[in-house]
Design a protein around this motif. Structure first.
Motif, short mmCIF file in Angstrom:
data_model
loop_
_atom_site.label_atom_id
_atom_site.label_comp_id
_atom_site.label_asym_id
_atom_site.label_seq_id
_atom_site.Cartn_x
_atom_site.Cartn_y
_atom_site.Cartn_z
N UNK A 153 0.86 -1.18 0.00
CA UNK A 153 0.00 0.00 0.00
C UNK A 153 0.90 1.23 0.00
N UNK A 154 0.70 2.13 -0.95
CA UNK A 154 1.56 3.29 -1.06
C UNK A 154 1.17 4.34 -0.04
N UNK B 37 6.39 7.07 1.09
CA UNK B 37 7.02 6.16 0.13
C UNK B 37 7.06 6.78 -1.27
N UNK B 38 6.07 7.59 -1.61
CA UNK B 38 6.04 8.21 -2.94
C UNK B 38 7.00 9.39 -3.01
N UNK C 238 5.48 3.20 -6.27
CA UNK C 238 5.73 4.52 -5.69
C UNK C 238 6.56 5.37 -6.64
N UNK C 239 7.59 4.78 -7.24
CA UNK C 239 8.43 5.54 -8.16
C UNK C 239 7.67 6.00 -9.39
N UNK C 240 6.79 5.14 -9.91
CA UNK C 240 6.02 5.53 -11.08
C UNK C 240 4.98 6.60 -10.72
N UNK C 241 4.37 6.49 -9.54
CA UNK C 241 3.42 7.52 -9.11
C UNK C 241 4.12 8.87 -9.02
N UNK D 177 7.93 18.06 -3.65
CA UNK D 177 7.24 16.80 -3.37
C UNK D 177 6.14 16.53 -4.38
N UNK D 178 5.90 15.24 -4.63
CA UNK D 178 4.85 14.85 -5.56
C UNK D 178 3.46 14.99 -4.94
#
Length: 338
Positions: free
Chosen positions: A38-39, A43-44, A62-65, A123-124
């Protein structure tokens, strides 16, 4: 300063029947893995490069998100931010690689991830505190599948605050829920959302190119600089999209939709119907009218289906991409179909 649009009014009942969605049967989705992580926000935002999930995987990355959000902010839209990827994300990565003179494969690799991060260190994800306005609606219980049912509604509004918020922050609704597992979605509550691009482009759009093979739309500034790349649903075998050059004629936020079965190959019934405005209207939240009658660039009630379904000749974008484009165009802008 961002360019401000002077919106022109269109007739109340737009003749938009040429834009009815033509579905392409999707492949059956694989069962979700019970062991998929679960992200979380941490983690993202701290994610490094990860290889994209296998095609059809239901495990979010997480990396792709993070990469999807950075692509969105760089105005290479991956469509829906969901951590899953897919063809729209692949196309956005490819366009970003080409624009940045990287190895153009369409696959997220270390060099592409590093270029995204080096160009945008923010931050994303971010906080959003829910307001009474966020929760006020209007909302509808459900959107009918058939056109007659849609025509009976006073508005084709969102079905819930969660749907409205997911679209506002360019997210898959399930992903929004996963990032906020304990949220009650009440006024004053702070939730985690994607920190996505603003609703206007940095400059006025002078030229639009629509690539039918690539299923994409590119917007250019007066000096030729690429302002934005969007995935798109464009035409079908039975009703191909336009060819050649035309212009933007007008822009209509919150359009209604005239369902005219005489213009369609897969019509329901034989009665002409008026579908009221709303983001779940068949043409979505905005209509960019082109200089050929009944054709335009518009939004969609189903953002996850962009690029995966056909249209009946028009160009369909996610509602947020259509709004961003509409906020930066004026009548007379050149539109070229490639």
């Amino acid at each position: 300063m961002p360019h401000r649009l002077l919106t022109l009014a269109l007739p109340c009942a737009l003749a938009l029947a040429a834009c009815e969605r033509q579905p392409e049967p999707p492949p059956p989705a694989p069962a979700a893995s019970s062991s998929a992580p679960v992200l979380t926000r941490q983690s993202i935002d701290s994610a490094g490069f990860e290889a994209a999930p296998a095609s059809g995987s239901q495990a979010r990355s997480a990396g792709l998100a993070r990469a999807q959000v950075l692509l969105d902010r760089a105005r290479f839209s991956p469509g829906v931010v969901d951590g899953l990827g897919g063809e729209n994300t692949r196309q956005a990565i490819l366009a970003f690689q080409e624009a940045n003179e990287l190895n153009a494969t369409g696959e997220l690799d270390q060099a592409t991830f590093d270029r995204l991060v080096s160009g945008d260190g923010q931050p994303a994800l971010t906080d959003h505190t829910l307001t009474a306005e966020d929760l006020a609606g209007p909302f509808v219980d459900a959107i009918p599948e058939d056109m007659e049912g849609k025509a009976e509604l006073e508005t084709l509004a969102y079905t819930s605050p969660q749907e409205a918020l997911a679209e506002r922050f360019h997210m898959d609704q399930d992903f929004l829920t996963e990032l906020n597992p304990n949220a009650r979605f009440v006024a004053g509550e702070t939730i985690t959302v994607a920190a996505v691009s603003p609703q206007e482009l940095p400059e006025a759009v002078a030229r639009i190119e629509i690539d039918k093979a690539d299923k994409s739309l590119r917007a250019f500034a007066e000096n030729g600089d690429l302002l934005a790349y969007y995935p798109a649903s464009i035409g079908s075998a039975e009703m191909p999209s336009l060819s050649g050059e035309m212009t933007v004629r007008a822009v209509a936020p919150h359009p209604n939709y005239t369902y005219d079965p005489s213009r369609l190959t897969n019509a329901e019934g034989d009665e002409t119907l008026i579908i009221q405005p709303g983001p779940n209207n068949p043409v979505g939240a905005v209509w960019i009218d082109l200089s050929k009658d009944t054709y335009g660039i518009h939004g969609t009630p189903e953002p996850s289906e962009i690029g995966k379904t056909f249209s009946s000749g028009c160009v369909r974008l996610t509602n947020w991409n259509a709004r961003q484009l509409a906020n930066s165009v004026e009548p007379g802008v050149e539109v070229v179909f490639l």
